[in-house]
Design an enzyme around this catalytic site. Structure first.
Site, PDB file in Angstrom:
ATOM      1  N   ASP A 115       0.852  -1.182   0.000  1.00 35.40           N
ATOM      2  CA  ASP A 115       0.000   0.000   0.000  1.00 35.40           C
ATOM      3  C   ASP A 115       0.893   1.238   0.000  1.00 35.40           C
ATOM      4  O   ASP A 115       1.869   1.304   0.751  1.00 35.40           O
ATOM      5  CB  ASP A 115      -0.885   0.009   1.259  1.00 35.40           C
ATOM      6  CG  ASP A 115      -2.342   0.274   0.943  1.00 35.40           C
ATOM      7  OD1 ASP A 115      -2.600   1.314   0.327  1.00 35.40           O
ATOM      8  OD2 ASP A 115      -3.199  -0.530   1.308  1.00 35.40           O
ATOM      9  N   HIS A 158     -10.647  -3.672   2.553  1.00 35.74           N
ATOM     10  CA  HIS A 158     -10.590  -3.253   3.961  1.00 35.74           C
ATOM     11  C   HIS A 158     -11.488  -2.063   4.255  1.00 35.74           C
ATOM     12  O   HIS A 158     -11.778  -1.782   5.423  1.00 35.74           O
ATOM     13  CB  HIS A 158      -9.151  -2.910   4.326  1.00 35.74           C
ATOM     14  CG  HIS A 158      -8.644  -1.718   3.579  1.00 35.74           C
ATOM     15  ND1 HIS A 158      -8.417  -1.740   2.218  1.00 35.74           N
ATOM     16  CD2 HIS A 158      -8.354  -0.459   3.987  1.00 35.74           C
ATOM     17  CE1 HIS A 158      -8.003  -0.542   1.835  1.00 35.74           C
ATOM     18  NE2 HIS A 158      -7.955   0.250   2.879  1.00 35.74           N
ATOM     19  N   ASP A 159     -11.917  -1.346   3.212  1.00 42.18           N
ATOM     20  CA  ASP A 159     -12.784  -0.183   3.378  1.00 42.18           C
ATOM     21  C   ASP A 159     -14.253  -0.486   3.118  1.00 42.18           C
ATOM     22  O   ASP A 159     -15.083   0.423   3.188  1.00 42.18           O
ATOM     23  CB  ASP A 159     -12.350   0.941   2.419  1.00 42.18           C
ATOM     24  CG  ASP A 159     -11.145   1.710   2.926  1.00 42.18           C
ATOM     25  OD1 ASP A 159     -10.906   1.709   4.140  1.00 42.18           O
ATOM     26  OD2 ASP A 159     -10.433   2.307   2.087  1.00 42.18           O
ATOM     27  N   ASP A 162      -3.236   4.750  -2.273  1.00 39.90           N
ATOM     28  CA  ASP A 162      -4.331   5.302  -1.482  1.00 39.90           C
ATOM     29  C   ASP A 162      -4.655   6.731  -1.923  1.00 39.90           C
ATOM     30  O   ASP A 162      -3.754   7.552  -2.114  1.00 39.90           O
ATOM     31  CB  ASP A 162      -3.908   5.287  -0.004  1.00 39.90           C
ATOM     32  CG  ASP A 162      -5.018   5.639   0.944  1.00 39.90           C
ATOM     33  OD1 ASP A 162      -6.010   4.893   1.009  1.00 39.90           O
ATOM     34  OD2 ASP A 162      -4.895   6.667   1.640  1.00 39.90           O
ATOM     35  N   GLU A 187      -6.559   4.663  -6.291  1.00 44.45           N
ATOM     36  CA  GLU A 187      -7.925   4.977  -5.872  1.00 44.45           C
ATOM     37  C   GLU A 187      -8.385   6.282  -6.519  1.00 44.45           C
ATOM     38  O   GLU A 187      -7.687   7.293  -6.432  1.00 44.45           O
ATOM     39  CB  GLU A 187      -7.996   5.157  -4.354  1.00 44.45           C
ATOM     40  CG  GLU A 187      -8.120   3.898  -3.554  1.00 44.45           C
ATOM     41  CD  GLU A 187      -8.512   4.216  -2.116  1.00 44.45           C
ATOM     42  OE1 GLU A 187      -9.415   3.560  -1.593  1.00 44.45           O
ATOM     43  OE2 GLU A 187      -7.907   5.119  -1.506  1.00 44.45           O
TER      44      GLU A 187
END
Length: 589
Positions: free
Chosen positions: A107, A348-349, A213, A271
Site C-alpha cells: 500500500d 478493507h474499506d 491510497d 484509488e
C-alpha cells in the site's frame, strides 16, 4: 531479491494480461507469535492457502510504523510496525511470495502521514521551519472577532478538515483524521522525498507494485472555496468535488511514474473517488496518459450508502443501478480505450459483499457467495479478492453493540455525530437509520479476524488463549472457515478455486473479452455476454440476485451456436430456463 532497474521505460508488464490479486489486512489475517495480533510471519505461513486459490499477486495493507488511529493509514515511519515484525521478516515475506510464483504489492499512502511523523513534527515546530510548507497551513478566518477554520469542508471522518495548532496559531489541513495531516504535493522537495522514501525504497527490495491510497487527492484547489451548504444543521459540508482531481493532478502522477515507477516492472492501482467521468478516468489510466495502470473506482461500492451528511447512512438501490455501474466500468477493458479494468466487491474499506449485495440468511449464504464469485470472476481485466471473501464471510451480527464492538475511527465518529444529532433533533428514527447503516456498510465488518478453522477464535492465533485484537465473528462455527470448506467440493472456497482456474483457461473470454449487458432494466437478474475479440467464442452469464426463481432466455449468439453449460452454482446441469434463488450459470458457445 532486488529488482534490477531497466534502462528503458517499456517493460514486460506482469499484470497486463489480467491478474487476480488477493488482498491482506495484516492485523486480522493470521497471528503467528500468539499476541492476538496478525503479523508478517502469519502471512508467510499461509502463502500455501493463497497460492491454492490460483491468484497471481497479493496486496498487503499498510504494515509500517503507525499510531494506528486509522489502522495503519496514518504512517509515522517507513520501518515495520513492531507487532507485525521486522524489516527482515518483511524481506523474507517478499522473497517467499516470489518463491511461490506470485507477485507482491504494498500500500502506498502519501496523500497524508501521521502527525507523529518526523516531517510533520518539524513542520509544526515553527512557522520558519524548512519543512513548514511540506504541509498545508492557513491562518484563521475571523468573523465578528471569532476564529473560524479557513472553509466549511467536512472531513471524510467527520468534523472540519482544518485542525487548530495552538503553538503556531494556524490551522493545518487533513482530509481524514486530525492525526493525518495532508502532505503538500505543490512542494517539489516533498515529492522527491516521497519518491525516494516510500516508493523506490521498496521497489529496490523486490516489491512488484502498489495500490495507491487516495491518489487523486494530491492536487488541491488552493483557493479552498466553501462547499455548497447541503446540511444546514451542521457547519461542516460534504466537499467531495473539492477533495479530488485538482488542477495539477495529471502533472504529479506523470512525474511520479517517470521518476519512481518507470524503471521497474511495477503495477500501480490508484484509488479514484469522486470521478464519475469516463474521459477523466482515462486521462489517468490510459497508456497515453503515462500515469497509472488502473483504478479502484467507488461508484459500485458506494451504491448502498454515502451521498449525504453521514457517510455510513444506508440508502436504497436497485439491481439496474448495479448493472449500469458494472457496464460503465467494463468500458475500461475495451481495446480502443487503451486502458485496464479492475473490479472488486470487498476490501478493507468495504463491508462484506454477501450481506450487502445478496443475502447472508443461513439458507442463502452459500449460493449468494457463489453468485458474487461468478459475477466478479467473469468480468474483464484484473480482479481483487479480499481475505475471507473466498469462504463467504459475512457482516457482524446485528446484536453486536456499536459502542463497544466497533473500532473503526470512521464508524466511531459517524455514530457519535448521528447520536448527537438524533438527540438535538429529537428524532429516534435518525438513530435507528444510522444503526442500520453501520450494521450494513461499516468498515469494521471487513476487519474482524480471518476464520481459519473451527477451533477457538477461528484458529486466528497460534495461542488459542490470546484475545484477538478484534472480536471474532461467531459465523466461523457455522461453516464459514477454511478448514470446514477445504475438502468440501461444494464449498465457496473450492468454487473460487474452480472459477479462477476457468477464468485463466478461458482468458480470451473472461479476462480479455468484450462485455455486453442484456436486459438492463431488470431488477432481479443480471444477464451479460462475454465475446472473444476475434469473435471465436461467446460466454453467457446469468445471475439471479433475488430469493425467488427467475426466468431467463439464452441470447441469440448462443442459440445460433452449439452451447454448453460451463458452470452452475448449484453444481448440476439443468435444461431449465429458470434460475433458482441466487443461482448463477455460465454458458459457453
Amino acid at each position: 531479491m532486488v529488482n534490477a532497474p531497466a534502462e528503458q521505460k517499456k517493460l514486460p508488464s506482469w499484470w497486463s494480461g489480467g491478474s487476480v490479486v488477493y488482498q491482506i489486512y495484516p492485523a486480522s489475517f493470521k497471528d503467528d507469535d500468539g499476541d492476538g495480533y496478525g503479523d508478517l510471519r502469519g502471512i508467510i505461513n499461509k502463502l500455501g492457502h493463497i497460492k491454492s486459490l490460483g491468484v497471481d499477486a497479493i496486496w498487503i495493507c499498510p504494515h509500517y510504523k503507525s499510531p494506528r488511529v486509522d489502522e495503519g493509514y496514518d504512517i509515522s515511519d517507513t520501518d515495520i510496525h513492531e507487532p507485525f515484525g521486522t524489516r527482515e521478516d518483511c524481506q523474507e515475506l517478499i522473497d517467499a511470495v516470489h518463491a511461490h510464483g506470485m507477485k507482491i504489492m504494498f500500500d502506498l499512502v502519501v496523500n497524508h502521514c501521521s502527525d507523529q511523523h518526523a516531517w510533520f513534527k518539524e513542520s509544526r515546530s515553527s512557522k520558519t521551519n524548512p519543512k513548514r510548507d511540506w504541509f498545508y497551513w492557513k491562518p484563521p478566518r475571523m468573523i465578528d472577532g471569532v476564529r473560524h477554520p479557513p472553509n466549511n469542508w467536512r472531513s471524510c471522518f467527520g468534523g472540519s478538515v482544518w485542525e487548530w495548532d495552538e503553538h503556531t496559531q494556524e490551522y493545518y489541513l487533513h482530509y481524514f483524521c486530525s492525526e493525518q495531516p495532508d502532505l503538500n504535493w505543490e512542494n517539489p522537495e516533498t515529492r522527491q522525498a516521497i519518491y525516494n522514501d516510500a516508493i523506490r525504497y521498496w521497489l529496490d527490495r523486490g516489491v512488484d507494485g502498489f495500490r495507491i491510497d487516495t491518489v487523486n487527492m494530491y492536487s488541491k484547489y488552493l483557493d479552498f472555496p466553501d462547499a455548497k451548504v447541503v446540511a444546514p444543521e451542521t457547519p461542516w459540508q460534504p466537499a467531495g468535488d473539492f477533495f479530488s482531481n485538482g488542477p495539477r493532478l495529471q502533472e504529479f502522477l506523470r512525474e511520479m511514474r517517470k521518476e519512481a515507477f518507470s524503471k521497474y516492472d511495477c503495477f500501480t492501482i490508484g484509488e479514484l473517488p469522486n470521478t464519475p467521468s469516463l474521459e477523466k478516468i482515462l486521462s489517468y489510466i490510459s497508456t497515453d496518459a503515462e500515469a497509472l495502470d488502473c483504478t479502484i473506482l467507488f461508484d459500485l461500492a458506494d451504491l448502498d450508502h454515502r451521498g449525504g451528511q453521514y457517510p455510513l447512512m444506508g440508502r436504497n438501490w436497485a439491481l439496474s443501478q448495479f448493472k449500469a455501474l458494472t457496464a460503465f466500468a467494463q468500458q475500461l477493458a475495451e481495446p480502443e480505450h487503451k486502458a485496464h479494468a479492475l473490479t472488486y466487491l470487498e476490501n478493507h474499506d468495504q463491508a462484506r459483499s454477501v450481506t450487502r449485495y445478496a443475502s447472508d440468511a443461513p439458507e442463502h449464504r452459500l449460493t449468494s457467495s457463489k453468485l458474487l464469485a461468478t459475477y466478479l470472476l467473469t468480468l474483464s481485466g484484473s480482479v481483487i479478492i479480499y481475505e475471507g471473501q473466498e469462504i463467504g464471510m459475512i457482516n457482524a451480527p446485528k446484536d453486536w453493540d456499536i459502542d463497544t464492538e466497533y473500532l473503526d475511527v470512521n464508524t466511531i465518529n459517524t455514530w457519535r455525530e448521528i447520536k448527537h444529532d438524533a438527540k438535538v433533533q429529537n428524532d429516534p428514527s435518525l438513530l435507528e437509520r444510522g444503526r442500520a447503516g453501520i450494521q450494513l456498510t461499516a468498515r469494521d465488518h471487513a476487519r474482524t479476524p480471518m476464520q481459519w478453522d473451527g477451533s477457538k477464535n477461528a484458529g486466528f492465533s497460534s495461542n488459542p488463549d490470546a484475545k484477538p485484537w478484534y472480536r471474532v465473528m461467531e459465523s466461523y462455527a457455522e461453516g464459514l472457515n477454511v478448514g470446514a470448506q477445504e475438502d468440501d467440493p461444494n464449498s465457496t472456497l473450492n468454487f473460487y478455486r474452480q472459477l479462477v482456474s476457468l477464468r485463466k483457461a478461458h482468458k480470451d473470454l473472461f479476462i480479455l473479452g468484450r462485455f455486453q449487458l442484456l436486459d438492463p432494466g431488470n431488477d432481479q437478474t443480471m444477464l451479460f455476454t462475454k465475446t472473444a475479440l476475434d469473435g471465436s467464442q461467446v460466454a453467457f452469464v446469468a445471475l439471479n440476485f433475488s430469493a425467488e426463481k427467475q426466468p431467463f432466455e439464452l441470447p441469440i449468439e448462443l442459440t445460433a451456436r452449439q452451447s454448453q453449460l460451463l458452470i452452475s452454482t448449484l453444481g448440476k446441469s439443468s435444461e431449465s430456463r429458470e434460475l433458482d434463488a441466487y443461482e448463477a450459470r455460465v454458458y459457453l458457445a
